[in-house]
Design a protein around this motif. Structure first.
Motif, short mmCIF file in Angstrom:
data_model
loop_
_atom_site.label_atom_id
_atom_site.label_comp_id
_atom_site.label_asym_id
_atom_site.label_seq_id
_atom_site.Cartn_x
_atom_site.Cartn_y
_atom_site.Cartn_z
N LYS A 141 19.33 -16.73 4.06
CA LYS A 141 18.60 -16.46 2.97
C LYS A 141 17.78 -15.05 3.06
CE LYS A 141 16.66 -18.95 -0.68
NZ LYS A 141 16.74 -20.35 -1.14
N ARG A 142 17.21 -14.99 4.00
CA ARG A 142 16.54 -13.60 4.20
C ARG A 142 17.31 -12.27 4.13
NH1 ARG A 142 13.46 -15.34 9.06
NH2 ARG A 142 14.98 -14.08 10.34
N THR A 144 20.17 -11.92 2.69
CA THR A 144 20.84 -12.22 1.10
C THR A 144 19.83 -11.86 0.24
OG1 THR A 144 20.72 -14.48 1.18
CG2 THR A 144 22.88 -13.53 1.51
N ALA A 145 18.59 -12.22 0.47
CA ALA A 145 17.29 -12.00 -0.67
C ALA A 145 17.20 -10.45 -0.62
CB ALA A 145 16.23 -12.91 -0.18
N ARG A 146 16.99 -10.07 0.61
CA ARG A 146 16.60 -8.65 0.95
C ARG A 146 17.86 -7.45 0.10
NH1 ARG A 146 15.65 -7.63 6.65
NH2 ARG A 146 14.08 -8.94 6.26
N GLY A 147 18.92 -8.11 0.38
CA GLY A 147 20.12 -7.16 0.00
C GLY A 147 20.06 -7.17 -1.62
N PHE A 148 19.60 -8.44 -2.10
CA PHE A 148 19.68 -8.82 -3.80
C PHE A 148 18.63 -7.85 -4.26
CE2 PHE A 148 17.84 -11.37 -6.90
CZ PHE A 148 18.74 -11.10 -8.13
N TYR A 149 17.42 -7.69 -3.80
CA TYR A 149 16.43 -7.06 -4.36
C TYR A 149 16.56 -5.50 -4.19
CZ TYR A 149 13.23 -11.22 -4.78
OH TYR A 149 12.70 -11.90 -5.23
#
Ligand code: UDP
Ligand code: MG
Length: 343
Positions: A141-142, A144-149
């Protein structure tokens, strides 16, 4: 300030496991804030039931009958987190001075609210809750979240990194948000578009208190695609640029082919041909897909369907009065005193 009416807005979908605890903690918080003279006793904890299949709404009704500080909105069916949150905020804007939105699962540290309120008193209209670390998230989750931002920033969408939907908004900011008529909602991308004076409050995000996440990977992916396509047209531009690039390559290949022909070298060419046909076919399909995504959005927006339908509202509070003075009153006033206005 003693007369600041605060509305906590919590979307709830199948949250029976955590709701009693959430209600207890928020009640204690409100009680402390009211006693400290920070907020008005007219403040409310507003639960928005997003078409839960369990006893969530029954619990909300019960809480409301215990104490009027617990208010409830029952949506006519499940519309998803963002729509439920918007329903709550749009309802609250007619009653409150400030609204604090948060998830029902107690992942957001409610003690950060004190600092949010101080920032509001200091003149801020929007205060974002920003998590200071992602220790409680899985590695997946960490990352993917970073990639998303990062991707969102690349796509030109302004977002506050590591802030979810835990934020304080003043009535002014809520009224501005109500001017956004879009049906495809991605609130954390929309709120920064409002502007006004903003600030951040850092907090530690914990684990879900009880129950399980309503955002499995499938929904998370859908949510990020929603975020990108409802706020950015970069993907369309990317396709156009790729198209131009591919076309230039085919031109170069054509020139190269002619040169080979002139030199008398015959190339059997089957492999390269078939590869290009597939590559181009794939690109075209991808292009149509991305454009289709936007056309789908336009289709939905053009229908302008309601973003939520409220079935029942439980709240004894009175709506905030509109300014009772009409334009005509002011004109008459000026007319009456026009003598005094002469310089
Ligand atoms: N939620 C909702 N409607 C939905 C899915 C979720 O109102 O269709 C609410 C849910 O009750 C919770 C919030 O949205 O208050 C965030 O969901 P969750 O905590 O499951 O997401 P996560 O923290 O795992 O990303
Ligand atoms: Mg959660």
């Amino acid at each position: 300030m003693k007369d600041t009416i605060l509305y906590f807005v919590l979307p709830c979908y199948n949250e029976e496991a955590v709701l009693p605890e959430t209600a207890k903690r928020l009640y204690a918080k409100c009680d402390r804030l009211i006693k400290a003279g920070k907020i008005s006793p007219e403040s409310r904890i507003l639960f928005v039931n997003d078409g839960s299949k369990d006893s969530t709404w029954m619990l909300i009704e019960k809480l409301h009958s215990f104490r009027p500080i617990f208010a409830g909105l029952n949506l006519s069916r499940n519309r998803g987190h963002q729509n439920a949150l918007l329903a709550g905020l749009m309802y609250a804007k007619d009653y409150c001075d400030i609204a604090v939105s948060m998830d029902a699962d107690l992942q957001d540290d409610i003690d950060a609210v004190d600092e949010m309120i101080s920032k509001y008193e200091g003149g801020c209209d929007i205060v974002y809750g920003v998590r200071n670390n992602r220790d409680t998230d899985s590695w997946f989750k960490r990352t993917t979240a970073r990639g998303f931002y990062r991707l969102m920033t690349r796509m030109g969408v302004e977002m506050v990194s590591d802030s979810a939907d835990y934020r304080l908004m003043s009535r002014r900011a809520l009224l501005a948000l109500s001017e956004f008529k879009e049906v495809n909602l991605f609130l954390r991308g929309m709120v920064p578009m409002i502007g006004m004076k903003t600030d951040k409050v850092f907090y530690k995000r914990g684990e879900r208190f009880a129950g399980e996440s309503k955002y499995p990977l499938r929904k998370m992916l859908a949510f990020s695609i929603e975020g990108i396509t409802s706020l950015s047209v970069q993907p369309i531009r990317l396709i156009t640029n790729t198209g131009i690039f591919v076309f230039l390559i085919s031109l170069a290949l054509l020139i190269w082919g002619i040169m080979q022909k002139v030199r008398g070298v015959t190339v059997s060419g089957w492999a390269s041909l078939i590869v290009s046909i597939w590559a181009i076919g794939g690109l075209i399909l991808l292009g149509i897909g991305v454009i289709g995504e936007y056309i789908g959005k336009i289709y939905l927006e053009s229908k302008a369907r309601p973003r939520f339908i409220i079935d029942t509202a439980l709240n004894e509070a009175r709506k905030k009065e509109e300014d009772p003075i009409s334009v005509q009153d002011v004109i008459n006033e000026i007319r009456k005193h026009s003598g005094d206005l002469q310089i």
